[in-house]
Design a protein around this motif. Sequence first.
Motif, short mmCIF file in Angstrom:
data_model
loop_
_atom_site.label_atom_id
_atom_site.label_comp_id
_atom_site.label_asym_id
_atom_site.label_seq_id
_atom_site.Cartn_x
_atom_site.Cartn_y
_atom_site.Cartn_z
N VAL A 38 0.86 -1.19 0.00
CA VAL A 38 0.00 0.00 0.00
C VAL A 38 0.89 1.23 0.00
CG1 VAL A 38 -1.61 1.40 1.36
CG2 VAL A 38 -2.01 -1.05 1.07
N LEU A 39 0.60 2.13 -0.91
CA LEU A 39 1.38 3.35 -1.01
C LEU A 39 0.41 4.51 -0.89
CD1 LEU A 39 4.46 3.63 -1.81
CD2 LEU A 39 3.62 4.39 -4.00
N PHE A 40 0.60 5.32 0.13
CA PHE A 40 -0.20 6.54 0.28
C PHE A 40 0.68 7.73 -0.08
CE2 PHE A 40 -1.19 10.40 2.48
CZ PHE A 40 -2.55 10.54 2.26
N THR A 41 0.14 8.66 -0.86
CA THR A 41 0.83 9.93 -1.03
C THR A 41 -0.13 11.06 -0.75
OG1 THR A 41 0.36 9.90 -3.41
CG2 THR A 41 2.54 9.13 -2.73
N GLY A 42 0.36 12.02 0.00
CA GLY A 42 -0.40 13.26 0.23
C GLY A 42 0.22 14.33 -0.64
N GLN A 43 -0.61 15.12 -1.27
CA GLN A 43 -0.06 16.15 -2.17
C GLN A 43 -0.72 17.49 -1.93
OE1 GLN A 43 -1.08 13.91 -5.77
NE2 GLN A 43 -2.32 15.65 -6.45
N VAL A 44 -0.05 18.55 -2.37
CA VAL A 44 -0.53 19.91 -2.12
C VAL A 44 -1.80 20.16 -2.93
CG1 VAL A 44 0.02 22.36 -2.23
CG2 VAL A 44 1.83 20.69 -1.76
N ARG A 45 -2.82 20.61 -2.22
CA ARG A 45 -4.14 20.80 -2.79
C ARG A 45 -4.42 22.30 -2.87
NH1 ARG A 45 -9.14 20.11 -0.18
NH2 ARG A 45 -7.95 20.16 1.74
N ASP A 46 -4.92 22.76 -4.00
CA ASP A 46 -5.51 24.09 -4.16
C ASP A 46 -4.54 25.29 -4.13
OD1 ASP A 46 -7.99 22.88 -4.44
OD2 ASP A 46 -8.40 22.97 -2.29
N GLU A 47 -3.56 25.30 -3.22
CA GLU A 47 -2.65 26.45 -3.21
C GLU A 47 -1.28 26.03 -2.69
OE1 GLU A 47 -3.62 29.51 -0.42
OE2 GLU A 47 -4.62 28.13 0.95
N PRO A 48 -0.23 26.76 -3.12
CA PRO A 48 1.13 26.39 -2.71
C PRO A 48 1.29 26.47 -1.19
CG PRO A 48 1.15 28.06 -4.44
CD PRO A 48 -0.27 27.94 -3.99
N LEU A 49 2.21 25.69 -0.67
CA LEU A 49 2.44 25.65 0.77
C LEU A 49 3.94 25.79 1.06
CD1 LEU A 49 0.34 22.52 1.82
CD2 LEU A 49 -0.27 24.93 2.20
N LEU A 50 4.21 26.30 2.25
CA LEU A 50 5.57 26.25 2.78
C LEU A 50 5.52 25.34 4.00
CD1 LEU A 50 8.48 27.47 2.65
CD2 LEU A 50 7.67 29.10 4.37
N LEU A 51 6.35 24.33 4.03
CA LEU A 51 6.35 23.43 5.18
C LEU A 51 7.54 23.68 6.10
CD1 LEU A 51 4.16 21.45 3.68
CD2 LEU A 51 5.08 19.91 5.42
N ASP A 52 7.21 24.13 7.31
CA ASP A 52 8.22 24.28 8.36
C ASP A 52 8.33 22.94 9.08
OD1 ASP A 52 10.00 25.49 10.10
OD2 ASP A 52 8.46 26.56 11.25
N HIS A 53 9.48 22.65 9.66
CA HIS A 53 9.59 21.41 10.43
C HIS A 53 10.68 21.53 11.49
CE1 HIS A 53 13.21 20.52 8.17
NE2 HIS A 53 13.34 19.34 8.75
N TYR A 54 10.68 20.58 12.39
CA TYR A 54 11.63 20.54 13.50
C TYR A 54 12.61 19.41 13.19
CZ TYR A 54 12.89 20.11 18.58
OH TYR A 54 13.53 20.06 19.81
N PRO A 55 13.76 19.75 12.63
CA PRO A 55 14.72 18.70 12.24
C PRO A 55 15.15 17.91 13.48
CG PRO A 55 15.38 20.84 11.34
CD PRO A 55 14.28 21.11 12.35
N GLY A 56 15.28 16.64 13.33
CA GLY A 56 15.66 15.80 14.47
C GLY A 56 14.42 15.22 15.11
N MET A 57 13.57 16.08 15.65
CA MET A 57 12.33 15.57 16.25
C MET A 57 11.43 14.95 15.18
SD MET A 57 9.45 17.37 18.71
CE MET A 57 7.93 16.49 19.13
N ALA A 58 11.46 15.51 13.98
CA ALA A 58 10.61 14.97 12.90
C ALA A 58 10.98 13.50 12.64
CB ALA A 58 10.76 15.82 11.64
#
Lengths: 84, 84, 147, 147
Positions: free
Chosen positions: D32-52
């Motif tokens: 099973v392969l799930f992919t989530g993709q950007v819907r409707d408008e561009p996004l900027l994804l911030d994240h917490y390196p290490g904890m992620a």
Amino acid sequence: MAVRLLYFAWVRERIGVADEEVPLEGPLPLAALVERLRARTPGHAHALGEPARLRAAINQEFADWNAEVHPGDEVALFPPVTGG
Amino acid sequence: MAVRLLYFAWVRERIGVADEEVPLEGPLPLAALVERLRARTPGHAHALGEPARLRAAINQEFADWNAEVHPGDEVALFPPVTGG
Amino acid sequence: MTFTVRVEAQPFDVAREHARLSALGPGVGAVVLFTGQVRDEPLLLDHYPGMAERQIAARLAEACARWPLLGATIIHRFGPLAVGEGIVLVGTASAHRAAAFESASFLMDWLKTSAPFWKKAAGGWVEARASDELAAARWLETQEQLR
Amino acid sequence: MTFTVRVEAQPFDVAREHARLSALGPGVGAVVLFTGQVRDEPLLLDHYPGMAERQIAARLAEACARWPLLGATIIHRFGPLAVGEGIVLVGTASAHRAAAFESASFLMDWLKTSAPFWKKAAGGWVEARASDELAAARWLETQEQLR
């Protein structure tokens, strides 16, 4: 002795820095640390004014406001996550 | 007037043919049609001897043993499906 | 919206099928792709041409009635298949993940019990599993809950 | 068995990730392969390196304890993302479809509520959805049923 603070998303934007070190001599509940941080600048007060809208991690694990922060810890404050 | 019979998997192997036409003058319950087919050859008897191990379709829709077969229908007999 | 059903002998191209679903428009937020492949020993897949396409299309229509799908692709192969080869592909695209996951799972459960295919291995024809009947039946029970 | 977690800025290759999972051995029957993709408008994804990475790996360990997985791949992107671009990929491989479907759905539900990523759109930071918390919580309730 100090703790390292990390901020993400709108918490970082309101505070104006991504990370900082604050002095800490001994263990302190997370809620009390956030209280202290709020007093640092108007940006901190704005970012940290509503703990119900915030989440926290200590050393990269989710923590609640009663958790104890120790000198040397990495503490992160951020909004509820919206990845995936 | 006739019905067209189709056989699949071990039903086909036991009967020895993939399809055949059998005469049918008027409507007949599927169970009675299978009863008639069993009498045709030892292969038919072997393939169709245990209706509980068989499934049927009339005109490409699953049908139970009470369903009526009409002249001109396409009737298929096969084991429970194992695709996917 | 594109809904595709194919019953064919040749291998399918996972990348192409995923790309099609993910390119169905700016409203697509989630794509689920399931592939079933030959495990442990080679298989020969017998099938009922005509009824196979018809049954799969009927299940797809039911899925579309239950979930807000933006597209779906179902491909089922027949003929001789080697270990590791894809047998079946079910792909679904929706705005959100729950619809994509649930509809793909629903489609697979129903294909297992209603698509006229039969697997033959070296030891003979594979027997149907009671657990597959149960998996399909749970969608009847949960039909109301899921809306 | 191969379990992979990656947090990275570059696009992922769905075909390569699917091929890896499906090639994990003759025991693999379902991917099973799930992919989530950007819907409707561009996004900027911030994240917490290490904890992620740490949080994703912890969820993956939980999935491995609950389902007999033969492999899994989780990739989460960060940085600027255009409409239609993949954000997250969750792939699972198992002998049977139920384990592959359920574990992929479990992983996505938990990533939504515990992986430290934050989406920013033109209108500002995206608010967390209560429905995501509920989706994750249902796995706590059903833990016993699913075994």
